[in-house]
Design an enzyme around this catalytic site. Sequence first.
Site, PDB file in Angstrom:
ATOM      1  N   GLY A   1       0.822  -1.211   0.000  1.00  0.00           N
ATOM      2  CA  GLY A   1       0.000   0.000   0.000  1.00  0.00           C
ATOM      3  C   GLY A   1       0.858   1.264   0.000  1.00  0.00           C
TER       4      GLY A   1
ATOM      5  N   ASN B   1      -2.225  -9.586  11.285  1.00  0.00           N
ATOM      6  CA  ASN B   1      -1.192  -8.577  11.066  1.00  0.00           C
ATOM      7  C   ASN B   1      -1.703  -7.204  11.439  1.00  0.00           C
ATOM      8  OD1 ASN B   1      -1.140  -6.460   8.685  1.00  0.00           O
ATOM      9  ND2 ASN B   1      -2.409  -8.193   8.000  1.00  0.00           N
TER      10      ASN B   1
ATOM     11  N   GLY C   1       0.252  -1.532   9.630  1.00  0.00           N
ATOM     12  CA  GLY C   1       0.024  -0.088   9.683  1.00  0.00           C
ATOM     13  C   GLY C   1       0.580   0.650   8.480  1.00  0.00           C
ATOM     14  N   LEU C   2       0.587  -0.030   7.342  1.00  0.00           N
ATOM     15  CA  LEU C   2       0.929   0.609   6.058  1.00  0.00           C
ATOM     16  C   LEU C   2       2.328   1.214   6.012  1.00  0.00           C
ATOM     17  CD1 LEU C   2      -2.503   2.231   5.175  1.00  0.00           C
ATOM     18  CD2 LEU C   2      -1.337   0.442   3.889  1.00  0.00           C
TER      19      LEU C   2
ATOM     20  N   ASN D   1      -7.071   0.719  -1.865  1.00  0.00           N
ATOM     21  CA  ASN D   1      -7.332  -0.047  -0.647  1.00  0.00           C
ATOM     22  C   ASN D   1      -8.332   0.749   0.177  1.00  0.00           C
ATOM     23  OD1 ASN D   1      -7.356  -1.339   1.779  1.00  0.00           O
ATOM     24  ND2 ASN D   1      -5.187  -1.032   2.247  1.00  0.00           N
TER      25      ASN D   1
ATOM     26  N   CYS E   1      -8.158  -0.592   5.027  1.00  0.00           N
ATOM     27  CA  CYS E   1      -7.049  -1.024   5.882  1.00  0.00           C
ATOM     28  C   CYS E   1      -7.529  -1.198   7.318  1.00  0.00           C
ATOM     29  CB  CYS E   1      -5.881  -0.056   5.849  1.00  0.00           C
ATOM     30  SG  CYS E   1      -4.499  -0.723   6.787  1.00  0.00           S
TER      31      CYS E   1
ATOM     32  N   LYS F   1     -10.557  -2.181  -3.809  1.00  0.00           N
ATOM     33  CA  LYS F   1     -10.413  -3.336  -2.911  1.00  0.00           C
ATOM     34  C   LYS F   1     -11.253  -3.108  -1.660  1.00  0.00           C
ATOM     35  CE  LYS F   1      -6.987  -6.144  -0.549  1.00  0.00           C
ATOM     36  NZ  LYS F   1      -5.555  -6.433  -0.453  1.00  0.00           N
TER      37      LYS F   1
ATOM     38  N   ASN G   1     -10.182  -7.663   1.770  1.00  0.00           N
ATOM     39  CA  ASN G   1      -9.047  -7.442   2.665  1.00  0.00           C
ATOM     40  C   ASN G   1      -9.174  -8.399   3.858  1.00  0.00           C
ATOM     41  OD1 ASN G   1      -6.830  -6.189   4.024  1.00  0.00           O
ATOM     42  ND2 ASN G   1      -7.278  -4.321   2.874  1.00  0.00           N
TER      43      ASN G   1
HETATM   44  C1  LIG Z   1       1.347  -8.630   6.259  1.00  0.00           C
HETATM   45  C2  LIG Z   1       0.193  -8.145   5.422  1.00  0.00           C
HETATM   46  C3  LIG Z   1       0.213  -6.855   4.888  1.00  0.00           C
HETATM   47  C4  LIG Z   1      -0.850  -6.403   4.094  1.00  0.00           C
HETATM   48  N1  LIG Z   1      -0.798  -5.141   3.550  1.00  0.00           N
HETATM   49  C5  LIG Z   1      -1.804  -4.725   2.720  1.00  0.00           C
HETATM   50  C6  LIG Z   1      -1.745  -3.438   2.086  1.00  0.00           C
HETATM   51  O1  LIG Z   1      -0.791  -2.672   2.239  1.00  0.00           O
HETATM   52  N2  LIG Z   1      -2.783  -3.089   1.279  1.00  0.00           N
HETATM   53  C7  LIG Z   1      -3.861  -3.921   1.053  1.00  0.00           C
HETATM   54  O2  LIG Z   1      -4.776  -3.562   0.300  1.00  0.00           O
HETATM   55  N3  LIG Z   1      -3.923  -5.156   1.628  1.00  0.00           N
HETATM   56  C8  LIG Z   1      -2.929  -5.559   2.446  1.00  0.00           C
HETATM   57  N4  LIG Z   1      -2.987  -6.813   3.023  1.00  0.00           N
HETATM   58  C9  LIG Z   1      -4.158  -7.686   2.757  1.00  0.00           C
HETATM   59  C10 LIG Z   1      -3.855  -8.719   1.664  1.00  0.00           C
HETATM   60  O3  LIG Z   1      -3.539  -8.088   0.436  1.00  0.00           O
HETATM   61  C11 LIG Z   1      -5.056  -9.658   1.467  1.00  0.00           C
HETATM   62  O4  LIG Z   1      -6.198  -8.904   1.096  1.00  0.00           O
HETATM   63  C12 LIG Z   1      -5.395 -10.438   2.734  1.00  0.00           C
HETATM   64  O5  LIG Z   1      -4.233 -10.816   3.432  1.00  0.00           O
HETATM   65  C13 LIG Z   1      -6.241 -11.689   2.440  1.00  0.00           C
HETATM   66  O6  LIG Z   1      -5.570 -12.552   1.541  1.00  0.00           O
HETATM   67  P1  LIG Z   1      -4.664 -13.821   2.029  1.00  0.00           P
HETATM   68  O7  LIG Z   1      -5.502 -14.614   2.979  1.00  0.00           O
HETATM   69  O8  LIG Z   1      -4.317 -14.545   0.765  1.00  0.00           O
HETATM   70  O9  LIG Z   1      -3.465 -13.241   2.707  1.00  0.00           O
HETATM   71  C14 LIG Z   1      -1.947  -7.267   3.829  1.00  0.00           C
HETATM   72  C15 LIG Z   1      -1.955  -8.577   4.378  1.00  0.00           C
HETATM   73  C16 LIG Z   1      -0.909  -9.018   5.149  1.00  0.00           C
HETATM   74  C17 LIG Z   1      -0.940 -10.425   5.709  1.00  0.00           C
END
Ligand SMILES: Cc1cc2nc3c(=O)[nH]c(=O)nc-3n(C[C@H](O)[C@H](O)[C@H](O)COP(=O)(O)O)c2cc1C
Length: 296
Positions: free
Chosen positions: A39, A62, A65-66, A119, A122, A157, A185
């Site tokens: 992000g 997690n 915090g971006l 996004n 968050c 998203k 998300n």
């Molecule tokens: C460590 C971590 C950091 C993430 N950072 C972002 C982010 O910066 N922006 C965003 O839209 N989603 C973020 N996500 C969400 C993921 O893109 C995804 O939507 C979510 O983890 C569900 O998919 P998964 O079960 O395959 O991980 C993050 C997820 C994790 C685990």
Amino acid sequence: MGRVLLGNPVVAASGCFGFGAEYGEVYDISRLGAICTKGLTLRPRAGNPPPRLWETPCGLLNSIGLENPGVEAFLREELPRLKRTGAVVIANVWGASPEEYEQVVQALASSAVDAIELNLSCPNVPGKGMPGRDAAATAEVVGRARAAARGKPLWAKLPPEAPAGLVAVAQAAQEAGAEAVCAANSFPALAVDIRTGRPVFANVVAGMSGPAIKPLALRIVYELSREVDIPVVGIGGITTWEDAVEFIMAGAHAVQIGTANFIDPYAGPRIVEGLRAFMEGRGLGSWEEIRGCAHR
Ligand SMILES: Cc1cc2nc3c(=O)[nH]c(=O)nc-3n(C[C@H](O)[C@H](O)[C@H](O)COP(=O)(O)O)c2cc1C
């Protein structure tokens, strides 16, 4: 995927792939359909204090915090390298206000990114991280971003839940100019440290991802794909090629792989190859032949 040409439907999810540099040392990341960046915000962000990750038996919490270098540093230092890999690049964007979303999108509009993913959801920035929980707030952010993005493809998203229902939010995103909705998300979740009796994370609530959320995300994709005309991108707990097929059968046009990358760095290409073999085995000429078949 709308106006974005993907070589295959497997996309690295935001926040689970950095800017592709580390995974690029392990395999050719252009084998994936696309890479979603961490992000991006207007200014650099240091992110939340530790702890930021907490494992459970079936997934991950997690609270990052971006943390990111800011959009200008991304354009200067990360994007040229990422484009040289040949990967399709989707810039994931977050803003603390509609104006900030607009400014970040403006900075990306004339860059080499192939698409922008807003996004709207968050879970780790208390108070202001979730315009996607409300249809009117979503319409405002997407509308402003649509104008600022000029010709760039724009995806929205969504969070995994919204008080008045996610369908209304997805439809608001579509009407405001989003060309795809990505669902979803991570889920708001909690862990308590039994030694201290206190929540593990400083922000109390963190985002749950990984295998446990797959059936929940699959249900969301199934519902949304019936109610919007734009493509739906499935995200949540996808770990195997079979999971990806389920999402396509539920109506997804593409899938994103997040937490699975932490379990197995080769998860992305493994799923790409599994899908290829599945298509060949079934004699499919196109995913259209089975997309949404679970609805029929
Ligand atoms: C460590 C971590 C950091 C993430 N950072 C972002 C982010 O910066 N922006 C965003 O839209 N989603 C973020 N996500 C969400 C993921 O893109 C995804 O939507 C979510 O983890 C569900 O998919 P998964 O079960 O395959 O991980 C993050 C997820 C994790 C685990």
